[in-house]
Design an enzyme around this catalytic site. Structure first.
Site, PDB file in Angstrom:
ATOM      1  N   CYS A 118      -5.888   8.197   9.258  1.00  0.00           N
ATOM      2  CA  CYS A 118      -6.006   7.522  10.548  1.00  0.00           C
ATOM      3  C   CYS A 118      -5.943   8.534  11.680  1.00  0.00           C
ATOM      4  O   CYS A 118      -5.189   9.501  11.611  1.00  0.00           O
ATOM      5  CB  CYS A 118      -4.838   6.552  10.721  1.00  0.00           C
ATOM      6  SG  CYS A 118      -5.115   4.944  10.015  1.00  0.00           S
ATOM      7  N   ARG A 173      -8.657  -0.641   4.353  1.00  0.00           N
ATOM      8  CA  ARG A 173      -7.763   0.367   3.777  1.00  0.00           C
ATOM      9  C   ARG A 173      -6.398  -0.244   3.438  1.00  0.00           C
ATOM     10  O   ARG A 173      -5.706   0.254   2.548  1.00  0.00           O
ATOM     11  CB  ARG A 173      -7.545   1.521   4.773  1.00  0.00           C
ATOM     12  CG  ARG A 173      -8.701   2.482   4.873  1.00  0.00           C
ATOM     13  CD  ARG A 173      -8.284   3.700   5.672  1.00  0.00           C
ATOM     14  NE  ARG A 173      -6.956   4.123   5.276  1.00  0.00           N
ATOM     15  CZ  ARG A 173      -6.042   4.611   6.102  1.00  0.00           C
ATOM     16  NH1 ARG A 173      -6.312   4.765   7.371  1.00  0.00           N
ATOM     17  NH2 ARG A 173      -4.860   4.972   5.650  1.00  0.00           N
ATOM     18  N   LYS A 180       0.834  -1.207   0.000  1.00  0.00           N
ATOM     19  CA  LYS A 180       0.000   0.000   0.000  1.00  0.00           C
ATOM     20  C   LYS A 180       0.872   1.261   0.000  1.00  0.00           C
ATOM     21  O   LYS A 180       0.666   2.171  -0.793  1.00  0.00           O
ATOM     22  CB  LYS A 180      -0.898  -0.002   1.245  1.00  0.00           C
ATOM     23  CG  LYS A 180      -1.589   1.324   1.512  1.00  0.00           C
ATOM     24  CD  LYS A 180      -2.527   1.260   2.695  1.00  0.00           C
ATOM     25  CE  LYS A 180      -1.937   1.649   4.016  1.00  0.00           C
ATOM     26  NZ  LYS A 180      -1.580   3.062   4.177  1.00  0.00           N
ATOM     27  N   ASN A 181       1.847   1.295   0.905  1.00  0.00           N
ATOM     28  CA  ASN A 181       2.619   2.531   1.049  1.00  0.00           C
ATOM     29  C   ASN A 181       3.596   2.764  -0.101  1.00  0.00           C
ATOM     30  O   ASN A 181       4.205   3.832  -0.188  1.00  0.00           O
ATOM     31  CB  ASN A 181       3.357   2.548   2.389  1.00  0.00           C
ATOM     32  CG  ASN A 181       2.393   2.739   3.553  1.00  0.00           C
ATOM     33  OD1 ASN A 181       1.197   2.983   3.337  1.00  0.00           O
ATOM     34  ND2 ASN A 181       2.895   2.637   4.763  1.00  0.00           N
ATOM     35  N   ASP A 225       3.906   0.870  12.195  1.00  0.00           N
ATOM     36  CA  ASP A 225       2.760   0.172  11.604  1.00  0.00           C
ATOM     37  C   ASP A 225       2.640  -1.282  12.072  1.00  0.00           C
ATOM     38  O   ASP A 225       1.692  -1.969  11.701  1.00  0.00           O
ATOM     39  CB  ASP A 225       2.837   0.212  10.068  1.00  0.00           C
ATOM     40  CG  ASP A 225       2.500   1.590   9.519  1.00  0.00           C
ATOM     41  OD1 ASP A 225       2.040   2.449  10.295  1.00  0.00           O
ATOM     42  OD2 ASP A 225       2.695   1.807   8.303  1.00  0.00           O
ATOM     43  N   ARG A 285      -0.565  14.629  13.208  1.00  0.00           N
ATOM     44  CA  ARG A 285       0.005  14.392  11.867  1.00  0.00           C
ATOM     45  C   ARG A 285       0.064  15.667  11.027  1.00  0.00           C
ATOM     46  O   ARG A 285      -0.592  15.782   9.982  1.00  0.00           O
ATOM     47  CB  ARG A 285      -0.796  13.310  11.136  1.00  0.00           C
ATOM     48  CG  ARG A 285      -0.854  12.036  11.909  1.00  0.00           C
ATOM     49  CD  ARG A 285      -1.450  10.910  11.126  1.00  0.00           C
ATOM     50  NE  ARG A 285      -0.477  10.257  10.287  1.00  0.00           N
ATOM     51  CZ  ARG A 285      -0.739   9.162   9.590  1.00  0.00           C
ATOM     52  NH1 ARG A 285      -1.916   8.636   9.605  1.00  0.00           N
ATOM     53  NH2 ARG A 285       0.184   8.614   8.862  1.00  0.00           N
TER      54      ARG A 285
HETATM   55  C1  UD1 Z   1       3.895   6.975   6.362  1.00  0.00           C
HETATM   56  C2  UD1 Z   1       3.067   5.735   6.129  1.00  0.00           C
HETATM   57  C3  UD1 Z   1       2.456   5.248   7.432  1.00  0.00           C
HETATM   58  C4  UD1 Z   1       3.538   5.071   8.484  1.00  0.00           C
HETATM   59  C5  UD1 Z   1       4.411   6.313   8.609  1.00  0.00           C
HETATM   60  C6  UD1 Z   1       5.597   6.134   9.525  1.00  0.00           C
HETATM   61  C7  UD1 Z   1       2.292   5.997   3.865  1.00  0.00           C
HETATM   62  C8  UD1 Z   1       1.142   6.196   2.964  1.00  0.00           C
HETATM   63  N1  UD1 Z   1       2.032   6.025   5.184  1.00  0.00           N
HETATM   64  O1  UD1 Z   1       3.006   7.969   6.847  1.00  0.00           O
HETATM   65  O2  UD1 Z   1       1.800   4.008   7.208  1.00  0.00           O
HETATM   66  O3  UD1 Z   1       2.940   4.823   9.740  1.00  0.00           O
HETATM   67  O4  UD1 Z   1       4.916   6.691   7.319  1.00  0.00           O
HETATM   68  O5  UD1 Z   1       6.372   5.053   9.109  1.00  0.00           O
HETATM   69  O6  UD1 Z   1       3.402   5.763   3.427  1.00  0.00           O
HETATM   70  N2  UD1 Z   1       5.336  14.876  10.756  1.00  0.00           N
HETATM   71  C9  UD1 Z   1       5.388  16.208  11.058  1.00  0.00           C
HETATM   72  N3  UD1 Z   1       5.305  17.107  10.029  1.00  0.00           N
HETATM   73  C10 UD1 Z   1       5.199  16.733   8.731  1.00  0.00           C
HETATM   74  C11 UD1 Z   1       5.160  15.351   8.432  1.00  0.00           C
HETATM   75  C12 UD1 Z   1       5.231  14.436   9.470  1.00  0.00           C
HETATM   76  O7  UD1 Z   1       5.492  16.581  12.220  1.00  0.00           O
HETATM   77  O8  UD1 Z   1       5.127  17.602   7.846  1.00  0.00           O
HETATM   78  C13 UD1 Z   1       5.383  13.880  11.850  1.00  0.00           C
HETATM   79  C14 UD1 Z   1       4.084  13.072  11.934  1.00  0.00           C
HETATM   80  O9  UD1 Z   1       3.091  13.752  12.653  1.00  0.00           O
HETATM   81  C15 UD1 Z   1       4.543  11.818  12.613  1.00  0.00           C
HETATM   82  C16 UD1 Z   1       5.981  11.642  12.082  1.00  0.00           C
HETATM   83  O10 UD1 Z   1       6.362  12.909  11.570  1.00  0.00           O
HETATM   84  O11 UD1 Z   1       4.580  11.998  14.009  1.00  0.00           O
HETATM   85  C17 UD1 Z   1       6.112  10.587  10.988  1.00  0.00           C
HETATM   86  O12 UD1 Z   1       5.280  10.917   9.909  1.00  0.00           O
HETATM   87  P1  UD1 Z   1       5.597  10.525   8.394  1.00  0.00           P
HETATM   88  O13 UD1 Z   1       6.886   9.792   8.321  1.00  0.00           O
HETATM   89  O14 UD1 Z   1       5.425  11.737   7.576  1.00  0.00           O
HETATM   90  O15 UD1 Z   1       4.432   9.494   8.091  1.00  0.00           O
HETATM   91  P2  UD1 Z   1       3.458   9.512   6.853  1.00  0.00           P
HETATM   92  O16 UD1 Z   1       4.220   9.805   5.603  1.00  0.00           O
HETATM   93  O17 UD1 Z   1       2.250  10.291   7.181  1.00  0.00           O
END
Ligand code: UD1
Length: 418
Positions: free
Chosen positions: A116, A397, A22-23, A305, A121
């Site tokens: 989620c 999902r 998925k990711n 995850d 986030r």
């Molecule tokens: C992706 C994955 C998700 C996984 C996560 C961490 C996909 C579609 N989803 O989510 O399944 O759980 O990586 O391995 O690939 N953050 C900020 N600011 C930002 C972006 C992120 O503070 O602009 C924080 C988030 O709130 C979170 C942390 O960084 O606490 C990690 O987030 P991130 O690595 O961005 O996860 P996703 O890309 O949303």
């Protein structure tokens, strides 16, 4: 909405084939719009999140055909700048279209994302990076409007190795003039898959899988075929299914290297794991050892995850385990549902203390998010009596045929449409 009903106690046995990740496919689907080219994608998992991505692609004007696990996309007819609000609300990953749309047409309008419920986030890292690449971003009334007369490659130092931000920068960098360098980039394998897809289409990216990624902007992308990598989290979930039922499962179509952190913890719990080139066999222990400490971390650390699934396992361990969730702020919602099943879990902020109990008992539970939902089904496989997991749409999902695959492995499980 639908619910899953499990009667626990069966030992799982047999083989399961792991679907595409998925990711990996979500950012690749966003990437298909950059070049106005045709993409043929193989091993595409049939998931609710993928359906939403397809709806977004259609709404932008792209042509999409989807048969079994093959998807064909022609992004030439793309003619819109706005991503429909209701689709963005359903899936946070839709923000990945920002970088891709800026690359393709220099403009995108998108509402603040949903997804989620696992903490605030924020998307500050995405927006900061896109601004550094030359996008003008206006945020008002819950919408983000990005525009550029042309992105210009630059060096971007991420404060945190965010997966989504790294992907968004790659997608923007492909259409930017000159070279973009990402430092402290996320190192997740799904980013390598995105690089592979884009480079096959003619992009010039190197370094994915390391913390420094270099993207040279290109003028044109060509038609491309791509085989999606297997889903390491789905594989990990089936590993726990074997572990929690004293089962013996062969898991096929996996990349062993992607599963090292998960395998290490499951071995500590007492599992026997034998690996082959593209498959593994996992035998669950009679008694589950507690694990002193599991800390979720960016790859190659233990994946957030898999945190809920391993919590379900440790809830019937022979002692006390500790989980520290460092990636997301509010990702223990499954704990209260496991407690309904007799688990002894206390959470303190980002720490969970799990005192193993002799057995879980079936109960009526609710999936609050994707992985938490899967964890409740896993707990149900081991629990005495009947477990009901409601709100199965969360599980859909990210898992293609979860209950059917478990049934084939011997679980007493059924899905009931609401
Ligand atoms: C992706 C994955 C998700 C996984 C996560 C961490 C996909 C579609 N989803 O989510 O399944 O759980 O990586 O391995 O690939 N953050 C900020 N600011 C930002 C972006 C992120 O503070 O602009 C924080 C988030 O709130 C979170 C942390 O960084 O606490 C990690 O987030 P991130 O690595 O961005 O996860 P996703 O890309 O949303």
């Amino acid at each position: 909405m639908g619910k899953i009903i499990v009667n626990g106690g069966n030992r799982l046995n047999g083989e399961v084939n792991i679907s595409g990740a998925k990711n990996a496919i979500l950012p690749i689907l966003a990437a298909t719009i950059i070049g106005g080219n045709e993409s043929t994608l193989f091993n595409v998992p049939n998931l609710r999140d993928v359906e939403i991505m397809v709806k977004i692609l259609n709404s932008l004007g792209c042509r999409v055909k989807y048969m079994e696990d093959i998807m064909w996309i022609d992004s030439k007819p793309l003619n819109k700048v706005e991503i429909p609000e209701e689709l963005v609300r359903e899936m946070r990953s839709s923000i990945i279209f920002m970088g891709a749309m800026l690359s393709r047409i220099g403009e995108v309008k998108i509402s603040y994302p949903g997804g989620c419920e696992i903490g605030p986030r924020p998307i500050d890292l995405h927006l900061k990076a896109l601004r550094e690449l030359g996008a003008e971003i206006e945020e008002s009334h819950g919408f983000i409007h990005c525009r550029t007369k042309g992105l210009i490659g630059t060096e971007i130092q991420l404060d945190y190795p965010s997966v989504g931000a790294t992907e968004n920068i790659i997608l923007a960098g492909v259409g930017a003039k000159g070279t973009t360098i990402i430092r402290n980039a996320a190192r997740e394998p799904e980013i390598i898959d995105l690089q592979t897809y884009l480079n096959c289409a003619g992009a010039k990216i190197k370094g994915a899988g390391t913390s420094v990624i270099t993207i040279e902007g290109v003028d044109k992308l060509i038609d491309v075929n791509h085989n999606t990598m297997p889903d390491r989290i789905v594989a990990g979930t089936f590993m726990v299914a074997s572990a929690i039922t004293e089962g013996e499962i062969i898991i096929k179509n996996v990349i062993i290297d992607h599963l090292q952190a998960i395998s290490a913890k499951l071995r500590e719990a007492g599992c026997l794991i034998y690996t082959d080139e593209k498959s593994l066999k996992i035998i669950g222990p009679k008694k589950i050892n507690p694990i002193e400490m599991i800390q979720t971390l960016p790859y190659p650390g233990f994946p957030t995850d898999m945190q809920a699934q391993i919590m379900a396992l440790l809830s019937i361990g022979t002692g006390t385990s500790i989980i520290s969730e460092t990636v997301f702020e509010n990702r223990f919602k499954h704990a209260e549902e496991l407690i309904r099943m007799g688990a002894n879990i206390k959470t303190f902020g980002r720490i969970a203390v799990i005192k193993g109990v002799k057995e879980l008992t079936g109960a009526k539970t609710t999936a609050k998010d994707l992985r938490g939902g899967a964890a409740l089904v896993l707990a149900g496989l081991a629990a005495k009596g009947e477990t009901i997991v409601e709100n199965v749409y969360h599980i859909k999902r990210g898992y293609e045929n979860f209950h059917l695959d478990l049934k084939k492995l011997g679980a007493d499980i059924k899905f009931i449409k609401a």
